[in-house]
Design a protein around this motif. Sequence first.
Motif, PDB file in Angstrom:
ATOM      1  N   SER A 193      29.000  -6.163   2.431  1.00 42.52           N
ATOM      2  CA  SER A 193      29.807  -6.476   3.604  1.00 42.52           C
ATOM      3  C   SER A 193      30.677  -5.294   4.008  1.00 42.52           C
ATOM      4  O   SER A 193      30.995  -4.418   3.192  1.00 42.52           O
ATOM      5  CB  SER A 193      30.686  -7.707   3.338  1.00 42.52           C
ATOM      6  OG  SER A 193      31.696  -7.397   2.396  1.00 42.52           O
ATOM      7  N   PHE A 194      31.086  -5.320   5.250  1.00 41.47           N
ATOM      8  CA  PHE A 194      31.967  -4.271   5.801  1.00 41.47           C
ATOM      9  C   PHE A 194      32.766  -4.938   6.918  1.00 41.47           C
ATOM     10  O   PHE A 194      32.616  -4.629   8.091  1.00 41.47           O
ATOM     11  CB  PHE A 194      31.138  -3.093   6.310  1.00 41.47           C
ATOM     12  CG  PHE A 194      31.946  -1.865   6.671  1.00 41.47           C
ATOM     13  CD1 PHE A 194      31.857  -1.303   7.938  1.00 41.47           C
ATOM     14  CD2 PHE A 194      32.769  -1.247   5.736  1.00 41.47           C
ATOM     15  CE1 PHE A 194      32.586  -0.162   8.270  1.00 41.47           C
ATOM     16  CE2 PHE A 194      33.505  -0.114   6.061  1.00 41.47           C
ATOM     17  CZ  PHE A 194      33.409   0.432   7.330  1.00 41.47           C
ATOM     18  N   PHE A 207      43.357  -0.813  12.809  1.00 49.48           N
ATOM     19  CA  PHE A 207      42.198  -1.463  12.214  1.00 49.48           C
ATOM     20  C   PHE A 207      41.865  -0.844  10.858  1.00 49.48           C
ATOM     21  O   PHE A 207      42.091   0.343  10.632  1.00 49.48           O
ATOM     22  CB  PHE A 207      40.982  -1.349  13.134  1.00 49.48           C
ATOM     23  CG  PHE A 207      41.023  -2.268  14.312  1.00 49.48           C
ATOM     24  CD1 PHE A 207      41.520  -1.829  15.533  1.00 49.48           C
ATOM     25  CD2 PHE A 207      40.561  -3.575  14.211  1.00 49.48           C
ATOM     26  CE1 PHE A 207      41.565  -2.683  16.628  1.00 49.48           C
ATOM     27  CE2 PHE A 207      40.598  -4.435  15.295  1.00 49.48           C
ATOM     28  CZ  PHE A 207      41.102  -3.983  16.511  1.00 49.48           C
ATOM     29  N   GLU A 208      41.310  -1.656   9.979  1.00 46.49           N
ATOM     30  CA  GLU A 208      40.780  -1.168   8.723  1.00 46.49           C
ATOM     31  C   GLU A 208      39.589  -2.027   8.301  1.00 46.49           C
ATOM     32  O   GLU A 208      39.393  -3.136   8.815  1.00 46.49           O
ATOM     33  CB  GLU A 208      41.835  -1.108   7.622  1.00 46.49           C
ATOM     34  CG  GLU A 208      42.434  -2.435   7.219  1.00 46.49           C
ATOM     35  CD  GLU A 208      43.490  -2.253   6.128  1.00 46.49           C
ATOM     36  OE1 GLU A 208      44.275  -1.276   6.184  1.00 46.49           O
ATOM     37  OE2 GLU A 208      43.526  -3.106   5.231  1.00 46.49           O
ATOM     38  N   ALA A 209      38.784  -1.478   7.395  1.00 42.59           N
ATOM     39  CA  ALA A 209      37.611  -2.197   6.905  1.00 42.59           C
ATOM     40  C   ALA A 209      37.409  -1.857   5.443  1.00 42.59           C
ATOM     41  O   ALA A 209      37.743  -0.752   4.995  1.00 42.59           O
ATOM     42  CB  ALA A 209      36.370  -1.823   7.717  1.00 42.59           C
ATOM     43  N   GLU A 210      36.853  -2.804   4.709  1.00 44.19           N
ATOM     44  CA  GLU A 210      36.604  -2.593   3.291  1.00 44.19           C
ATOM     45  C   GLU A 210      35.119  -2.693   3.007  1.00 44.19           C
ATOM     46  O   GLU A 210      34.484  -3.700   3.356  1.00 44.19           O
ATOM     47  CB  GLU A 210      37.357  -3.605   2.434  1.00 44.19           C
ATOM     48  CG  GLU A 210      37.236  -3.327   0.935  1.00 44.19           C
ATOM     49  CD  GLU A 210      38.139  -4.196   0.090  1.00 44.19           C
ATOM     50  OE1 GLU A 210      38.784  -5.121   0.636  1.00 44.19           O
ATOM     51  OE2 GLU A 210      38.197  -3.962  -1.132  1.00 44.19           O
ATOM     52  N   PHE A 211      34.579  -1.655   2.382  1.00 44.28           N
ATOM     53  CA  PHE A 211      33.179  -1.642   1.979  1.00 44.28           C
ATOM     54  C   PHE A 211      33.062  -2.365   0.643  1.00 44.28           C
ATOM     55  O   PHE A 211      33.672  -1.948  -0.346  1.00 44.28           O
ATOM     56  CB  PHE A 211      32.685  -0.201   1.856  1.00 44.28           C
ATOM     57  CG  PHE A 211      31.297  -0.070   1.304  1.00 44.28           C
ATOM     58  CD1 PHE A 211      31.087   0.422   0.021  1.00 44.28           C
ATOM     59  CD2 PHE A 211      30.199  -0.433   2.060  1.00 44.28           C
ATOM     60  CE1 PHE A 211      29.800   0.554  -0.495  1.00 44.28           C
ATOM     61  CE2 PHE A 211      28.913  -0.306   1.558  1.00 44.28           C
ATOM     62  CZ  PHE A 211      28.715   0.191   0.282  1.00 44.28           C
ATOM     63  N   CYS A 255      30.865  -8.466   9.083  1.00 38.77           N
ATOM     64  CA  CYS A 255      29.633  -7.689   9.173  1.00 38.77           C
ATOM     65  C   CYS A 255      28.972  -7.645   7.799  1.00 38.77           C
ATOM     66  O   CYS A 255      29.620  -7.288   6.809  1.00 38.77           O
ATOM     67  CB  CYS A 255      29.932  -6.277   9.658  1.00 38.77           C
ATOM     68  SG  CYS A 255      28.512  -5.158   9.617  1.00 38.77           S
ATOM     69  N   ASN A 256      27.700  -7.987   7.737  1.00 35.06           N
ATOM     70  CA  ASN A 256      26.902  -7.821   6.530  1.00 35.06           C
ATOM     71  C   ASN A 256      25.754  -6.873   6.822  1.00 35.06           C
ATOM     72  O   ASN A 256      25.235  -6.835   7.943  1.00 35.06           O
ATOM     73  CB  ASN A 256      26.365  -9.166   6.034  1.00 35.06           C
ATOM     74  CG  ASN A 256      27.433 -10.003   5.382  1.00 35.06           C
ATOM     75  OD1 ASN A 256      27.898 -10.989   5.946  1.00 35.06           O
ATOM     76  ND2 ASN A 256      27.832  -9.602   4.197  1.00 35.06           N
ATOM     77  N   TYR A 257      25.337  -6.120   5.828  1.00 32.29           N
ATOM     78  CA  TYR A 257      24.293  -5.124   6.045  1.00 32.29           C
ATOM     79  C   TYR A 257      23.284  -5.169   4.908  1.00 32.29           C
ATOM     80  O   TYR A 257      23.550  -5.727   3.839  1.00 32.29           O
ATOM     81  CB  TYR A 257      24.910  -3.728   6.131  1.00 32.29           C
ATOM     82  CG  TYR A 257      25.388  -3.236   4.785  1.00 32.29           C
ATOM     83  CD1 TYR A 257      26.646  -3.600   4.300  1.00 32.29           C
ATOM     84  CD2 TYR A 257      24.566  -2.469   3.968  1.00 32.29           C
ATOM     85  CE1 TYR A 257      27.067  -3.201   3.048  1.00 32.29           C
ATOM     86  CE2 TYR A 257      24.979  -2.070   2.713  1.00 32.29           C
ATOM     87  CZ  TYR A 257      26.235  -2.443   2.250  1.00 32.29           C
ATOM     88  OH  TYR A 257      26.638  -2.053   1.005  1.00 32.29           O
ATOM     89  N   SER A 258      22.148  -4.578   5.150  1.00 36.33           N
ATOM     90  CA  SER A 258      21.209  -4.287   4.068  1.00 36.33           C
ATOM     91  C   SER A 258      20.672  -2.887   4.288  1.00 36.33           C
ATOM     92  O   SER A 258      20.483  -2.458   5.437  1.00 36.33           O
ATOM     93  CB  SER A 258      20.068  -5.307   4.019  1.00 36.33           C
ATOM     94  OG  SER A 258      19.232  -5.166   5.144  1.00 36.33           O
TER      95      SER A 258
END
Lengths: 116, 115
Positions: free
Chosen positions: A73-74, A63-67, A23-26
């Motif tokens: 990215s996330f 589950f885990e996610a890194e900011f 996942c990418n964000y702006s």
Amino acid sequence: AQSVTQLDSHVSVSEGTPVLLRCNYSSSYSPSLFWYVQHPNKGLQLLLKYTSAATLVKGINGFEAEFKKSETSFHLTKPSAHMSDAAEYFCVVSEQKYSSASKIIFGSGTRLSIRP
Amino acid sequence: ETGVTQSPTHLIKTRGQQVTLRCSSQSGHNTVSWYQQALGQGPQFIFQYYREEENGRGNFPPRFSGLQFPNYSSELNVNALELDDSALYLCASSPEGGGRQETQYFGPGTRLLVL
């Protein structure tokens, strides 16, 4: 402008192998980021969220996610996939300008399939 | 603790008709948001209600309107239905005004088919 891009529409992994959903964000402001999961015929359920505290966020079901601000990215990860993880996953960005209502945008989703 | 409920579960309408969808928020939650999820896509934000006032709106035309009641339940009304309105409509509640850090709790959705 606020946006979120899920880089893969479909990911297929074997049971017991790692999962990576990208996942990418702006965002123009300090955003909050979420991952939700949607099982067939069930409501969306929160997996985890980032709200400007620890950059590595642990969620439910392993589950885990890194900011990563520098990469905007996330990504969502899990060390070992289980058959019950098969579902649609949505990355969500939420930003809020001053005292106005928060603006929430969902990604287009990634369908995760698990091979026996 | 009762979760978010929506009614009806399924609905079939014809073009030009009007429809009302209902949502009961989770106990203790004062904010309700509505989303439209077309087949194969992510949910799109329609609007949010906080303490009976509209508190934010996405890019949807005025024929999409809503209400929130004193018990924080909510309705989504769609007038002059179009074929493209066929979708899963999701309601989500949150406890404190829908700020950017708040988790939203989703109902199972109402699937609307417009013929």
